[in-house]
Design an enzyme around this catalytic site. Structure first.
Site, short mmCIF file in Angstrom:
data_model
loop_
_atom_site.label_atom_id
_atom_site.label_comp_id
_atom_site.label_asym_id
_atom_site.label_seq_id
_atom_site.Cartn_x
_atom_site.Cartn_y
_atom_site.Cartn_z
N GLN A 126 0.90 -1.25 -0.06
CA GLN A 126 -0.01 0.01 -0.02
C GLN A 126 0.98 1.19 -0.06
O GLN A 126 1.90 1.30 0.94
CB GLN A 126 -0.95 -0.06 1.23
CG GLN A 126 -1.85 1.03 1.32
CD GLN A 126 -2.79 1.29 2.25
OE1 GLN A 126 -2.30 1.09 3.68
NE2 GLN A 126 -4.28 1.18 2.22
N GLY A 127 0.58 2.23 -0.70
CA GLY A 127 1.47 3.23 -1.07
C GLY A 127 0.56 4.76 -0.67
O GLY A 127 0.17 5.41 -1.58
N GLU A 244 -10.61 -2.44 4.52
CA GLU A 244 -9.83 -2.71 5.68
C GLU A 244 -10.47 -2.72 6.75
O GLU A 244 -10.04 -3.62 7.99
CB GLU A 244 -8.60 -1.87 5.57
CG GLU A 244 -7.44 -2.04 6.74
CD GLU A 244 -6.31 -0.97 6.71
OE1 GLU A 244 -6.41 0.18 6.03
OE2 GLU A 244 -5.29 -1.35 7.11
#
Length: 432
Positions: A126-127, A244
């Site tokens: 994840q960025g 998430e």
């Protein structure tokens, strides 16, 4: 959502338990490094080959398309079998990127990426987080400039878990330099082999080697990799975070109950400095009882959240409520175990298998940040859950766990009640 197990549910549990008993590796997962990534890929591929991959994914994308209750059963059986933890190097791909691409991606993106994720062929990172931004995601400064059919990216990302093993990245960039906060952002798929990407590992107090800084120097990414719309990345990012905070943590929510059971067993064995067993200390016993009650409440709320997801098709805002409760309960459990173990709790050489409680304690601090900083983002969490929580309260009484029923799924006859857990299985007990 009918909370009574049907014959099909019981048959599913039996099949899952039998398969896990025969196939869960009997050796520990390597703590970190390429060996850990290889272990995770192999475990994911094994589940895929035997028809157990993607329990929450729609069948049209290769998943099992299980009902919410059967997903609960699957995660309960994973915890019971002490199977490899689902938060590993496949986590971002399975719980973030895959669901986001399935919900917001193009057909080409779905056909290319989703099968590879399910087979364990592609790992993702994840960025989102950036240096000096804390948990303020909307303040990100990594820029993307559209040049023809590519977007040229420059900047840096922080806390990029498992970037060194990832094949792809869910990357959030600012494509409108004059935009403020949530405007002008773009969610794009970044191939981690693209020239111009430099990964710098950061060693943490967990002794893990999965956290990295990632630098982007004129990294050219095809415009066709944009998920959603250019400039509409905030909406796509919220979808990612909802996966998430909701179903992405369902395993942790259910596994907490198993951990409390192990902590209570431990309290019956270890002795305090005065020679008493830890469970004989009223303070420790009361705290363990309170934590156990909280985990039962969490499991009940998990079922309510899954029922809502079944109805709406996407996770609801209760995911934020779950995130806050799981984080605080996880930390409280780790702290009371630390008191039980005394000085030995300070021994830790990075081996999570040999020192699982110490690792859990250290991880509880990481957990409070992932998916949104517990303290800095609490207001956002509570704001997002407030509409869903109106009239929705689950609380303890002398008679056990109770709810006002507005928050929980009702049975087919409209009755509501309480949840109870026996032998690791959640069941529903009507009160009216």
């Amino acid at each position: 959502m009918d909370l009574y197990y049907s014959d099909a549910d019981r048959e599913f549990r039996s099949r899952a338990r039998t398969w896990l008993k025969a196939n869960v590796p009997d050796w520990p997962r390597p703590a970190h490094g390429s060996e850990a990534a290889a272990f995770d890929r192999e475990w994911q591929r094994k589940m895929y080959d035997h028809g157990w991959a993607g329990v929450a994914w729609p069948s049209e994308y290769g998943g099992l398309g299980l009902s919410g209750l059967q997903q609960v059963i699957w995660y309960e059986e994973l915890a019971r079998a002490n199977a490899p933890h689902y938060i590993n190097t496949t986590y971002i791909a399975l719980m973030h990127a895959g669901p986001t691409v399935a919900a917001r991606g193009t057909e080409e993106q779905k056909k290319f990426h989703l099968p590879r994720i399910l087979r364990g062929d592609s790992l993702w990172c994840q960025g989102f987080s950036e240096p000096n931004a804390g948990s303020d995601l909307a303040s990100l400064k990594t820029r993307g400039v559209v040049e023809g059919d590519h977007i040229v990216v420059n900047g840096a990302k922080m806390w990029t878990t498992d970037a060194q093993h990832a094949d792809y990245q869910e990357l959030l960039i600012r494509t409108d330099p004059d935009s403020l906060r949530h405007k002008g952002l773009t969610w794009i798929i970044c191939d981690m082999r693209t020239p111009g990407i430099d990964i710098k590992p950061i060693r943490t107090m967990l002794h893990d080697e999965h956290v990295n800084m990632v630098f982007y120097d004129d990294v050219r990414i095809p415009v066709s990799n944009v998920v959603g719309e250019i400039g509409g990345g905030w909406s796509t990012a919220l979808a990612t975070l909802s996966f998430e905070r909701g179903l992405g943590f369902i395993g942790d929510q259910l596994e907490l109950y198993e951990r409390v059971g192990r902590a209570i067993d431990l309290a019956g064995k270890v002795r305090l400095e005065d020679g008493r067993r830890a469970i004989e200390d009223d303070g420790i016993a009361q705290r363990l009882a309170s934590i156990k009650a909280d985990t039962i409440a969490i499991r009940s709320m998990t079922l309510a959240d899954i029922a809502e997801t079944d109805r709406a098709g996407v996770p609801g805002p209760k995911g934020s409520m779950m995130k806050l409760m799981v984080t605080t309960t996880h930390k409280a459990l780790s702290e009371v175990v630390g008191e039980m173990l005394g000085w030995s709790f300070l021994e830790f050489d990075g081996d999570r298998t040999a020192y699982p409680w110490v690792y859990d304690y250290l991880w509880s601090w990481v957990f409070s940040i992932s998916g949104g900083n517990e303290r800095d983002s609490a207001r956002d969490h509570r704001r997002s859950l407030a509409p869903a929580a109106q009239g929705a309260v689950i609380y303890r009484t002398a008679q056990g766990l109770r709810t006002n029923a507005a928050a929980i799924p009702r049975r087919g006859d409209g009755s509501a009640g309480i949840f109870r857990i026996e032998n690791g299985e959640t069941d529903f007990e009507s009160t009216r």
